[in-house]
Design a protein around this motif. Structure first.
Motif, PDB file in Angstrom:
ATOM      1  N   VAL A 193       0.814  -1.220   0.000  1.00 26.60           N
ATOM      2  CA  VAL A 193       0.000   0.000   0.000  1.00 26.60           C
ATOM      3  C   VAL A 193       0.845   1.267   0.000  1.00 26.60           C
ATOM      4  CG1 VAL A 193      -1.984  -1.074   1.084  1.00 26.60           C
ATOM      5  CG2 VAL A 193      -0.228  -0.001   2.522  1.00 26.60           C
ATOM      6  N   ASP A 194       2.148   1.138   0.248  1.00 29.04           N
ATOM      7  CA  ASP A 194       3.042   2.302   0.195  1.00 29.04           C
ATOM      8  C   ASP A 194       3.460   2.633  -1.235  1.00 29.04           C
ATOM      9  OD1 ASP A 194       4.589   0.976   3.130  1.00 29.04           O
ATOM     10  OD2 ASP A 194       3.203   2.676   3.033  1.00 29.04           O
ATOM     11  N   THR A 195       3.088   1.793  -2.184  1.00 29.33           N
ATOM     12  CA  THR A 195       3.433   2.033  -3.578  1.00 29.33           C
ATOM     13  C   THR A 195       2.809   3.334  -4.066  1.00 29.33           C
ATOM     14  OG1 THR A 195       3.673  -0.319  -4.081  1.00 29.33           O
ATOM     15  CG2 THR A 195       3.180   1.163  -5.927  1.00 29.33           C
ATOM     16  N   ALA A 196       3.651   4.220  -4.573  1.00 35.09           N
ATOM     17  CA  ALA A 196       3.182   5.531  -5.016  1.00 35.09           C
ATOM     18  C   ALA A 196       4.349   6.318  -5.599  1.00 35.09           C
ATOM     19  CB  ALA A 196       2.589   6.323  -3.841  1.00 35.09           C
ATOM     20  N   MET A 197       4.011   7.439  -6.216  1.00 39.16           N
ATOM     21  CA  MET A 197       5.020   8.429  -6.551  1.00 39.16           C
ATOM     22  C   MET A 197       5.204   9.307  -5.321  1.00 39.16           C
ATOM     23  SD  MET A 197       7.016   9.470  -9.015  1.00 39.16           S
ATOM     24  CE  MET A 197       6.277   9.140 -10.624  1.00 39.16           C
ATOM     25  N   TYR A 198       6.440   9.468  -4.888  1.00 36.90           N
ATOM     26  CA  TYR A 198       6.731  10.257  -3.702  1.00 36.90           C
ATOM     27  C   TYR A 198       7.337  11.599  -4.113  1.00 36.90           C
ATOM     28  CZ  TYR A 198       5.714   6.436  -0.524  1.00 36.90           C
ATOM     29  OH  TYR A 198       5.072   5.467   0.215  1.00 36.90           O
ATOM     30  N   TYR A 199       6.804  12.652  -3.514  1.00 39.01           N
ATOM     31  CA  TYR A 199       7.221  14.008  -3.834  1.00 39.01           C
ATOM     32  C   TYR A 199       7.774  14.706  -2.604  1.00 39.01           C
ATOM     33  CZ  TYR A 199       4.319  13.350  -7.998  1.00 39.01           C
ATOM     34  OH  TYR A 199       3.760  12.878  -9.154  1.00 39.01           O
ATOM     35  N   CYS A 200       8.865  15.391  -2.798  1.00 39.88           N
ATOM     36  CA  CYS A 200       9.386  16.285  -1.783  1.00 39.88           C
ATOM     37  C   CYS A 200       8.733  17.653  -1.985  1.00 39.88           C
ATOM     38  CB  CYS A 200      10.891  16.395  -1.951  1.00 39.88           C
ATOM     39  SG  CYS A 200      11.713  17.545  -0.840  1.00 39.88           S
ATOM     40  N   ALA A 201       8.460  18.332  -0.882  1.00 41.87           N
ATOM     41  CA  ALA A 201       7.820  19.640  -0.982  1.00 41.87           C
ATOM     42  C   ALA A 201       8.397  20.588   0.053  1.00 41.87           C
ATOM     43  CB  ALA A 201       6.313  19.509  -0.787  1.00 41.87           C
ATOM     44  N   ALA A 202       8.312  21.865  -0.249  1.00 37.73           N
ATOM     45  CA  ALA A 202       8.796  22.904   0.656  1.00 37.73           C
ATOM     46  C   ALA A 202       7.707  23.943   0.871  1.00 37.73           C
ATOM     47  CB  ALA A 202      10.043  23.565   0.087  1.00 37.73           C
ATOM     48  N   GLY A 203       7.647  24.419   2.085  1.00 35.60           N
ATOM     49  CA  GLY A 203       6.709  25.477   2.419  1.00 35.60           C
ATOM     50  C   GLY A 203       7.454  26.640   3.043  1.00 35.60           C
ATOM     51  N   THR A 204       7.147  27.837   2.604  1.00 31.57           N
ATOM     52  CA  THR A 204       7.892  29.003   3.069  1.00 31.57           C
ATOM     53  C   THR A 204       7.221  29.721   4.231  1.00 31.57           C
ATOM     54  OG1 THR A 204       6.826  30.288   1.327  1.00 31.57           O
ATOM     55  CG2 THR A 204       9.001  29.386   0.858  1.00 31.57           C
ATOM     56  N   GLY A 205       6.032  29.304   4.617  1.00 35.07           N
ATOM     57  CA  GLY A 205       5.361  29.937   5.748  1.00 35.07           C
ATOM     58  C   GLY A 205       4.211  29.085   6.213  1.00 35.07           C
ATOM     59  N   GLY A 206       3.602  29.487   7.325  1.00 40.56           N
ATOM     60  CA  GLY A 206       2.443  28.756   7.797  1.00 40.56           C
ATOM     61  C   GLY A 206       2.802  27.603   8.712  1.00 40.56           C
ATOM     62  N   TYR A 207       1.815  26.729   8.904  1.00 44.10           N
ATOM     63  CA  TYR A 207       1.922  25.605   9.830  1.00 44.10           C
ATOM     64  C   TYR A 207       2.465  24.400   9.071  1.00 44.10           C
ATOM     65  CZ  TYR A 207       0.299  22.135  13.246  1.00 44.10           C
ATOM     66  OH  TYR A 207       0.219  21.113  14.155  1.00 44.10           O
ATOM     67  N   CYS A 208       3.621  23.905   9.469  1.00 37.62           N
ATOM     68  CA  CYS A 208       4.303  22.876   8.681  1.00 37.62           C
ATOM     69  C   CYS A 208       3.551  21.556   8.646  1.00 37.62           C
ATOM     70  CB  CYS A 208       5.705  22.644   9.209  1.00 37.62           C
ATOM     71  SG  CYS A 208       6.812  24.063   8.995  1.00 37.62           S
ATOM     72  N   PHE A 209       2.705  21.300   9.622  1.00 36.84           N
ATOM     73  CA  PHE A 209       1.976  20.030   9.653  1.00 36.84           C
ATOM     74  C   PHE A 209       0.651  20.111   8.885  1.00 36.84           C
ATOM     75  CE2 PHE A 209       5.392  19.002  11.966  1.00 36.84           C
ATOM     76  CZ  PHE A 209       5.339  18.968  13.348  1.00 36.84           C
ATOM     77  N   ASN A 210       0.432  21.228   8.218  1.00 38.85           N
ATOM     78  CA  ASN A 210      -0.740  21.390   7.359  1.00 38.85           C
ATOM     79  C   ASN A 210      -0.304  21.187   5.911  1.00 38.85           C
ATOM     80  OD1 ASN A 210      -2.916  22.168   5.847  1.00 38.85           O
ATOM     81  ND2 ASN A 210      -3.023  24.244   6.678  1.00 38.85           N
ATOM     82  N   PRO A 211      -0.782  20.151   5.225  1.00 33.61           N
ATOM     83  CA  PRO A 211      -0.360  19.915   3.836  1.00 33.61           C
ATOM     84  C   PRO A 211      -0.577  21.105   2.912  1.00 33.61           C
ATOM     85  CG  PRO A 211      -1.524  18.005   4.688  1.00 33.61           C
ATOM     86  CD  PRO A 211      -1.684  19.095   5.709  1.00 33.61           C
ATOM     87  N   GLY A 212      -1.541  21.947   3.233  1.00 29.72           N
ATOM     88  CA  GLY A 212      -1.811  23.108   2.397  1.00 29.72           C
ATOM     89  C   GLY A 212      -0.727  24.164   2.441  1.00 29.72           C
ATOM     90  N   THR A 213       0.211  24.031   3.373  1.00 29.72           N
ATOM     91  CA  THR A 213       1.296  25.004   3.517  1.00 29.72           C
ATOM     92  C   THR A 213       2.298  24.950   2.367  1.00 29.72           C
ATOM     93  OG1 THR A 213       1.152  25.088   5.918  1.00 29.72           O
ATOM     94  CG2 THR A 213       3.309  25.537   4.967  1.00 29.72           C
ATOM     95  N   TYR A 214       2.384  23.801   1.703  1.00 23.97           N
ATOM     96  CA  TYR A 214       3.495  23.539   0.790  1.00 23.97           C
ATOM     97  C   TYR A 214       3.234  24.126  -0.588  1.00 23.97           C
ATOM     98  CZ  TYR A 214       5.233  20.880   4.589  1.00 23.97           C
ATOM     99  OH  TYR A 214       5.703  20.541   5.834  1.00 23.97           O
ATOM    100  N   ASN A 215       4.221  24.875  -1.080  1.00 27.10           N
ATOM    101  CA  ASN A 215       4.040  25.554  -2.360  1.00 27.10           C
ATOM    102  C   ASN A 215       5.172  25.324  -3.363  1.00 27.10           C
ATOM    103  OD1 ASN A 215       5.710  26.996  -0.669  1.00 27.10           O
ATOM    104  ND2 ASN A 215       4.711  28.959  -0.956  1.00 27.10           N
ATOM    105  N   TYR A 216       6.153  24.502  -3.026  1.00 27.59           N
ATOM    106  CA  TYR A 216       7.194  24.129  -3.981  1.00 27.59           C
ATOM    107  C   TYR A 216       7.286  22.599  -4.002  1.00 27.59           C
ATOM    108  CZ  TYR A 216       8.630  28.995  -3.898  1.00 27.59           C
ATOM    109  OH  TYR A 216       8.642  30.367  -4.004  1.00 27.59           O
ATOM    110  N   TRP A 217       7.480  22.061  -5.205  1.00 23.04           N
ATOM    111  CA  TRP A 217       7.418  20.609  -5.372  1.00 23.04           C
ATOM    112  C   TRP A 217       8.565  20.108  -6.230  1.00 23.04           C
ATOM    113  CZ3 TRP A 217       3.650  18.082  -2.697  1.00 23.04           C
ATOM    114  CH2 TRP A 217       2.640  18.882  -2.152  1.00 23.04           C
TER     115      TRP A 217
END
Length: 121
Positions: free
Chosen positions: A87-111
């Motif tokens: 079930v871990d099979t997937a495309m994995y993406y690294c992401a960066a967020g420049t502000g906000g709450y880091c544990f909120n997925p919506g924070t991330y704006n670079y991929w």
């Protein structure tokens, strides 16, 4: 601007391990995270880290199996994945967020471009 390059994906059997790496360049990011997307499913956040203090969080399905870490000297974030399951099979993406709450997925704006992880039973 932040540029992200992932590596380390591959194919393993269930129970195996992989370590993903993400090298970041450009502006330093407050938040770094790993996301994944399986075919036909929505992208989900897997692991997150506050780069300044190292605080981490994980989605429930990977707790105890995955570990996010960083090497600030190398501008690199890692995702150590142990006891992998199909079930871990997937495309994995690294992401960066420049502000906000880091544990909120919506924070991330670079991929990054993604790295494929395939786990066979």
């Amino acid at each position: 601007q932040v540029q992200l390059v992932e590596s380390g994906g591959g194919s393993v059997q269930a129970g195996g391990s992989l370590r993903l790496s993400c090298v970041a360049s450009g502006s330093r990011s407050k938040c770094m995270g790993w996301f994944r997307q399986a075919p036909g499913k929505e992208r989900e956040g897997v692991a997150f880290i506050y780069t300044s203090v190292g605080a981490t969080d994980y989605t429930d399905s990977v707790k105890g199996r995955f570990t996010i870490s960083q090497d600030n000297a190398k501008n690199t974030v890692y995702l150590q994945m142990n006891n992998l399951k199909p079930v871990d099979t997937a495309m994995y993406y690294c992401a960066a967020g420049t502000g906000g709450y880091c544990f909120n997925p919506g924070t991330y704006n670079y991929w990054g471009q993604g790295t494929q992880v395939t786990v066979s039973s």
